[in-house]
Design a protein around this motif. Structure first.
Motif, PDB file in Angstrom:
ATOM      1  N   ALA A  89      -6.979 -67.987 -46.466  1.00  0.00           N
ATOM      2  CA  ALA A  89      -6.274 -67.964 -47.751  1.00  0.00           C
ATOM      3  C   ALA A  89      -5.541 -69.266 -48.032  1.00  0.00           C
ATOM      4  O   ALA A  89      -5.157 -69.528 -49.176  1.00  0.00           O
ATOM      5  CB  ALA A  89      -5.293 -66.790 -47.787  1.00  0.00           C
ATOM      6  N   LEU A  90      -5.351 -70.100 -46.985  1.00  0.00           N
ATOM      7  CA  LEU A  90      -4.666 -71.382 -47.141  1.00  0.00           C
ATOM      8  C   LEU A  90      -5.643 -72.549 -47.238  1.00  0.00           C
ATOM      9  O   LEU A  90      -5.234 -73.714 -47.166  1.00  0.00           O
ATOM     10  CB  LEU A  90      -3.721 -71.618 -45.954  1.00  0.00           C
ATOM     11  N   ALA A  91      -6.912 -72.247 -47.431  1.00  0.00           N
ATOM     12  CA  ALA A  91      -7.923 -73.300 -47.449  1.00  0.00           C
ATOM     13  C   ALA A  91      -7.804 -74.201 -48.677  1.00  0.00           C
ATOM     14  O   ALA A  91      -8.262 -75.344 -48.665  1.00  0.00           O
ATOM     15  CB  ALA A  91      -9.324 -72.693 -47.397  1.00  0.00           C
ATOM     16  N   VAL A  92      -7.202 -73.708 -49.739  1.00  0.00           N
ATOM     17  CA  VAL A  92      -6.986 -74.516 -50.941  1.00  0.00           C
ATOM     18  C   VAL A  92      -5.521 -74.399 -51.326  1.00  0.00           C
ATOM     19  O   VAL A  92      -4.833 -73.448 -50.955  1.00  0.00           O
ATOM     20  CB  VAL A  92      -7.883 -74.068 -52.111  1.00  0.00           C
ATOM     21  N   GLY A  93      -5.067 -75.380 -52.090  1.00  0.00           N
ATOM     22  CA  GLY A  93      -3.684 -75.376 -52.536  1.00  0.00           C
ATOM     23  C   GLY A  93      -2.930 -76.579 -52.010  1.00  0.00           C
ATOM     24  O   GLY A  93      -3.267 -77.127 -50.950  1.00  0.00           O
ATOM     25  N   GLU A  94      -1.927 -77.004 -52.762  1.00  0.00           N
ATOM     26  CA  GLU A  94      -1.097 -78.131 -52.358  1.00  0.00           C
ATOM     27  C   GLU A  94       0.374 -77.744 -52.509  1.00  0.00           C
ATOM     28  O   GLU A  94       0.751 -77.044 -53.452  1.00  0.00           O
ATOM     29  CB  GLU A  94      -1.402 -79.366 -53.215  1.00  0.00           C
ATOM     30  N   TRP A  95       1.177 -78.218 -51.562  1.00  0.00           N
ATOM     31  CA  TRP A  95       2.603 -77.888 -51.568  1.00  0.00           C
ATOM     32  C   TRP A  95       3.421 -79.115 -51.185  1.00  0.00           C
ATOM     33  O   TRP A  95       2.956 -79.988 -50.455  1.00  0.00           O
ATOM     34  CB  TRP A  95       2.872 -76.757 -50.581  1.00  0.00           C
TER      35      TRP A  95
END
Length: 330
Positions: free
Chosen positions: A59-65
């Motif tokens: 579930a954390l394979a995409v996204g930026e923080w």
């Protein structure tokens, strides 16, 4: 304050929940990642996964923080894997560690450069808390390097505590009567409210290892217990006993009398950390009365029974040992 995109790994228990509350209160865009065993909050984005399972981080394979917060307390490999996956898509990694990473015994007024235990970032074991936390630090550093903040917390108190230390004292003192008070009354206690820990972790520009606990030599055991009496409105009468009297009836410090450690090397290491780095980096600490009072209100609001982490021992003084000491004392 500029809004940040914050990813919190966990976020449903004591310290993690404090980070979520603080981040939301600051207007940050908050995502939490956990196993989905709790009702999701409407004010955050929830991603579901089990970081100990194959494919559990998918579930954390995409996204930026801008900021990742990790409160993990078990095998270091889980921290290492998460940090590696996020290293190119997040700005900073905040790992909630512990002052337990320092070798035993830890000297009074030790700073962040005091010796630490040997550990591995790829360890799958978590039976040794000090090594597990140090391994987690190494995992965060492997992924983020100088973009890591290692929050070496001491004793953590405050609402939603699921270890039972302050809740036990509040519950016992609320019952009233004579209460065993472990002396000396003027012995110092060093702690951090989970909300102050979270505020510091979210706000500070600091990186590297930072000891995060309140200033040493300020709060006493008497201050803590008297605050509990005030918060509960109890008629409890604190009856002070020496460490020798307590040991004579076989009562264990820390576990059976939470928070308390008799004077000596253990107490110096636990309750006398040098926190000048954190204070210089912006740490602020709320009054003891607020921590105790807010914890008492939370405890009453959930029916008086605090949650208990299944991986930590139940703390508190058995009634028969309390009676033995009260009957044996002068």
């Amino acid at each position: 304050m500029t809004a940040k995109r914050v990813l919190i790994l966990g976020g449903t228990e004591f310290v993690g929940h404090a980070f979520v509350d603080e981040a939301v209160a600051r207007g940050h865009d908050v995502t939490v990642f956990n196993r989905g065993t709790r009702e999701p909050r409407a004010d955050v984005t929830t991603l579901v996964g089990d970081r100990t399972a194959p494919g559990g981080l998918d579930a954390l394979a995409v996204g930026e923080w801008d900021l990742v917060v990790d409160t993990w307390s078990w095998s270091p490999k889980a921290v290492t894997d998460a940090a590696a996956l996020l290293s190119r898509r997040a700005g900073k990694y905040v790992y909630v560690s512990s002052r337990s990473v320092h070798t035993y015994p830890t000297a009074a007024y030790a700073r962040e450069d005091a010796p630490v235990v040997e550990a591995s970032a790829d360890d799958l074991d978590h039976s040794d808390y000090a090594r597990a936390k140090r391994g987690g630090e190494l995992g965060a550093l492997a992924g983020f390097g100088d973009r890591s903040l290692l929050l070496r917390a001491g004793l953590i108190l405050g609402p939603r505590e699921n270890i039972g230390r302050l809740p036990w004292w509040l519950t016992r003192i609320a019952r009233g009567g004579e209460v065993v008070a472990p002396g000396p009354a003027e012995a110092h206690v060093q702690y951090i409210d989970a909300r102050d820990l979270a505020a510091f972790g979210l706000d500070t520009a600091a990186t590297g290892a930072v000891s995060v606990v309140g200033p040493p030599d300020v709060t006493t055991m008497s201050d803590v217990l008297e605050a509990c009496v005030a918060a509960t409105g109890s008629d409890a009468r604190l009856r002070w006993f020496t460490p020798q009297q307590i040991a004579a009836v076989g009562i264990e410090p820390w576990l059976e009398l939470p928070i308390w450690i008799p004077p000596g090397a253990d107490a110096d290491g636990m309750h006398r950390a040098d926190v000048s780095t954190a204070l210089a980096a912006g740490l602020t600490v709320r009054p003891l009365a607020d921590t105790v009072g807010d914890t008492g209100r939370w405890l009453r609001g959930i029916g008086g029974v605090a949650p208990q982490r299944p991986d930590r021992p139940v703390v508190g003084l058995p009634p028969e040992k309390e009676a033995a000491l009260l009957n044996a004392g002068p």
